[in-house]
Design a protein around this motif. Structure first.
Motif, PDB file in Angstrom:
ATOM      1  N   VAL A 160      14.447  -0.772   6.822  1.00  0.00           N
ATOM      2  CA  VAL A 160      14.622  -1.730   6.616  1.00  0.00           C
ATOM      3  C   VAL A 160      16.284  -1.765   5.277  1.00  0.00           C
ATOM      4  O   VAL A 160      16.313  -1.542   4.277  1.00  0.00           O
ATOM      5  CB  VAL A 160      14.094  -3.146   6.638  1.00  0.00           C
ATOM      6  CG1 VAL A 160      13.897  -3.208   4.760  1.00  0.00           C
ATOM      7  CG2 VAL A 160      14.944  -4.340   7.154  1.00  0.00           C
ATOM      8  N   ARG A 161      17.370  -2.271   6.142  1.00  0.00           N
ATOM      9  CA  ARG A 161      18.706  -2.505   5.339  1.00  0.00           C
ATOM     10  C   ARG A 161      18.929  -3.634   4.494  1.00  0.00           C
ATOM     11  O   ARG A 161      17.724  -4.886   5.170  1.00  0.00           O
ATOM     12  CB  ARG A 161      19.815  -2.147   6.084  1.00  0.00           C
ATOM     13  CG  ARG A 161      19.494  -0.794   6.582  1.00  0.00           C
ATOM     14  CD  ARG A 161      21.262  -0.172   6.900  1.00  0.00           C
ATOM     15  NE  ARG A 161      21.539  -1.121   7.965  1.00  0.00           N
ATOM     16  CZ  ARG A 161      21.953  -1.675   9.501  1.00  0.00           C
ATOM     17  NH1 ARG A 161      20.965   0.335   9.877  1.00  0.00           N
ATOM     18  NH2 ARG A 161      21.419  -2.147  10.703  1.00  0.00           N
ATOM     19  N   ASP A 162      19.680  -3.751   3.223  1.00  0.00           N
ATOM     20  CA  ASP A 162      19.224  -4.910   2.403  1.00  0.00           C
ATOM     21  C   ASP A 162      19.811  -6.146   3.824  1.00  0.00           C
ATOM     22  O   ASP A 162      19.634  -7.156   3.681  1.00  0.00           O
ATOM     23  CB  ASP A 162      20.597  -5.094   1.599  1.00  0.00           C
ATOM     24  CG  ASP A 162      19.518  -4.484   0.255  1.00  0.00           C
ATOM     25  OD1 ASP A 162      18.609  -4.181   0.988  1.00  0.00           O
ATOM     26  OD2 ASP A 162      20.571  -3.955  -0.637  1.00  0.00           O
ATOM     27  N   GLU A 163      20.824  -6.140   4.531  1.00  0.00           N
ATOM     28  CA  GLU A 163      21.429  -6.916   5.092  1.00  0.00           C
ATOM     29  C   GLU A 163      20.263  -7.462   6.186  1.00  0.00           C
ATOM     30  O   GLU A 163      20.191  -8.142   7.139  1.00  0.00           O
ATOM     31  CB  GLU A 163      23.130  -6.695   6.005  1.00  0.00           C
ATOM     32  CG  GLU A 163      22.931  -5.188   7.145  1.00  0.00           C
ATOM     33  CD  GLU A 163      23.030  -3.975   6.501  1.00  0.00           C
ATOM     34  OE1 GLU A 163      23.628  -2.953   7.170  1.00  0.00           O
ATOM     35  OE2 GLU A 163      22.895  -3.478   5.570  1.00  0.00           O
ATOM     36  N   GLU A 164      19.753  -6.508   6.839  1.00  0.00           N
ATOM     37  CA  GLU A 164      18.895  -7.172   8.170  1.00  0.00           C
ATOM     38  C   GLU A 164      17.531  -7.482   7.133  1.00  0.00           C
ATOM     39  O   GLU A 164      16.497  -8.087   7.570  1.00  0.00           O
ATOM     40  CB  GLU A 164      18.103  -5.625   8.760  1.00  0.00           C
ATOM     41  CG  GLU A 164      18.328  -4.950   9.149  1.00  0.00           C
ATOM     42  CD  GLU A 164      18.579  -3.251  10.029  1.00  0.00           C
ATOM     43  OE1 GLU A 164      18.287  -3.328  10.868  1.00  0.00           O
ATOM     44  OE2 GLU A 164      18.134  -2.448   8.971  1.00  0.00           O
TER      45      GLU A 164
END
Length: 460
Positions: A160-164
């Motif tokens: 998962v990416r930080d913005e997600e």
């Protein structure tokens, strides 16, 4: 007509906040009475000299699961039989969202797998791999429908990416749910792994080198910071090291709602297990890896002082021969996971209670009551109280067992606990007043387990 369907008689009744001696009267699957010298039942189980506690609850399992190109061995019958023989009366599994399936679709698929097979109650905390607008829209509805807990990984292909992460934390927490996060800096791990492989360092002993504690600490801090930005609840799963615990402890002091989970293998085993031939070392290839003795000591202290709220198994029963075969290429291709659902209570009881590290009440807290609270099942489960489900585990505190693959009920053909001697062992397990396991025998009640719809997460 008898007043009770069953009386569990004469045991030491232990809850997370109390210990007493008494009898438990069970009627229609519920605890109807707790008292002295109950008599009005034709069916009596003699628990004298035994510990009677709320059934163990394991909220971190991977049953009948396709994971990263492999597949775990236990189906929902055998996996839950293994759980029941280890004193577990309810599991909350982590089914991974498969490509082409919505979040609702993965719950429906796993519900069909478990229905008619599971011998104990169950629910699901799906792993969100498709962070689509549809998923964000479905989450509030599914939380309302009884599925408040979810999971993402900061590792592997679906990282998962930080913005997600921050959006998921915000959406899930603001609707009364809880997001669990696997915390490892996968970008750093990718680099370190490639570097080791290029240097010809292929053996399992390089598995922990490729995933050092600082990778877990760094990712843990990132998740803590993101959760703090949106005032979200978050659970850090399978914490393994002192440094990550210290970062989480600092956040808890700032009144952040950080829940910390660890696992029995981190409390018992250290990274010496990797200094063996492939055939042995591959058994212990899990993520995060086993750490140092000082990390073990920190984790036990974290349980004692309340920083660590629960101990889960992370049961992930990959085939032993597959681990060996893929491990011949390199440590990086060994499937990450090991069985543990049946050994969880015996290991934590033996290493914790029998060795004087923790009290009986703390044991019940971390293996039953807190998991029930976190998963939204308390006080239906996780406590011996009038009106609660009659999910009960009976432990003989003097029973000594040497754990072995042959003695376990999982389909898995290896165990990281093989040869471990424990003192204190479950001798009976009841689910909603029905014996699932008693005195060494598994009852013929396939399909007894029910899907549990759960309430919103309540900080505690």
């Amino acid at each position: 007509m008898a007043k009770f369907d069953l009386i569990v008689k004469g045991g030491k009744v232990v809850n997370a906040d109390s210990v007493c001696f008494g009898d438990i009267g069970i009627k229609n699957g519920k605890i109807a009475c707790i008292g002295a010298d109950l008599r009005d039942s034709e069916d009596v189980y003699d628990a004298k000299g035994k510990i009677v506690m709320p059934g163990g609850i394991d909220i971190h399992t991977h049953i009948d699961a396709p994971i990263n190109g492999s597949h775990t061995l236990d189906d929902w019958y055998q996996g839950t039989v293994s759980a029941a023989c280890g004193g577990v009366t309810c599991v909350v599994d982590y089914p991974m969202q498969e490509k082409g399936l919505t979040l609702r679709g993965i719950i429906e698929k796993w519900s069909k797998k478990a229905a008619g097979s599971a011998v104990i109650d169950y629910s699901f905390s799906p792993v969100i791999t498709d962070r689509s607008e549809e998923a964000y829209g479905d989450l509030p509805k599914l939380i309302d429908e009884g599925f408040p807990t979810w999971k993402v990984y900061m590792a592997y292909w679906h990282r998962v990416r930080d913005e997600e992460t921050i959006r998921l934390l915000d959406v899930i927490s603001s609707h009364g749910g809880l997001l669990s996060v696997h915390c490892e800096n996968d970008f750093a791990i990718d680099y370190l792994t490639k570097k080791l492989l290029n240097e010809g360092k292929l053996e399992p002993k390089y598995h922990p080198v490729s995933r050092p504690p600082i990778c877990e600490e760094n990712a843990t801090q990132t998740v803590i910071d993101l959760a703090e930005m949106v005032n979200a609840n978050v659970m850090i799963v399978h914490m393994s090291c002192k440094g990550a615990l210290e970062r989480a402890r600092a956040a808890k002091k700032r009144k952040n709602n950080i829940i910390i989970e660890t696992c029995p293998h981190f409390l018992l085993l250290d990274d010496c297990v990797y200094d063996q031939p492939l055939e042995e070392a591959c058994k212990y290839v899990v993520t995060p890896p086993m750490r140092k003795k000082e990390d073990q000591e920190a984790l036990w202290q974290g349980i004692v002082n309340g920083d660590i709220s629960l101990v889960s198994s992370d049961h992930c029963a990959f085939p032993y021969q597959e681990k060996i075969k893929l491990g011949r290429e390199s440590f990086a291709t060994i499937p990450h996971g090991a069985p543990g659902i049946e050994a969880r209570l015996p290991v934590v009881f033996s290493e914790g209670v029998s060795k004087g590290r923790i009290t009986l009440e703390k044991f019940v807290e971390v293996v039953s009551t807190n998991p029930a609270r976190i998963a939204g099942m308390y006080p239906q489960k996780g406590t011996i109280s009038v009106g609660s489900d009659a999910d009960i585990t009976v432990i003989d505190p003097e029973k000594e067992v040497t754990l072995s693959v042959e003695g376990m009920h999982s389909k898995c053909d290896f165990s990281p606990y093989d040869g471990v001697k424990v003192k204190g062992y479950p001798v009976a397990t009841l689910s909603r007043g029905t014996f699932i396991y008693k005195d060494g025998k598994v009852m013929d009640i396939k399909g007894h387990g029910q899907l549990i719809k759960r309430g919103r997460f309540q900080p505690f």
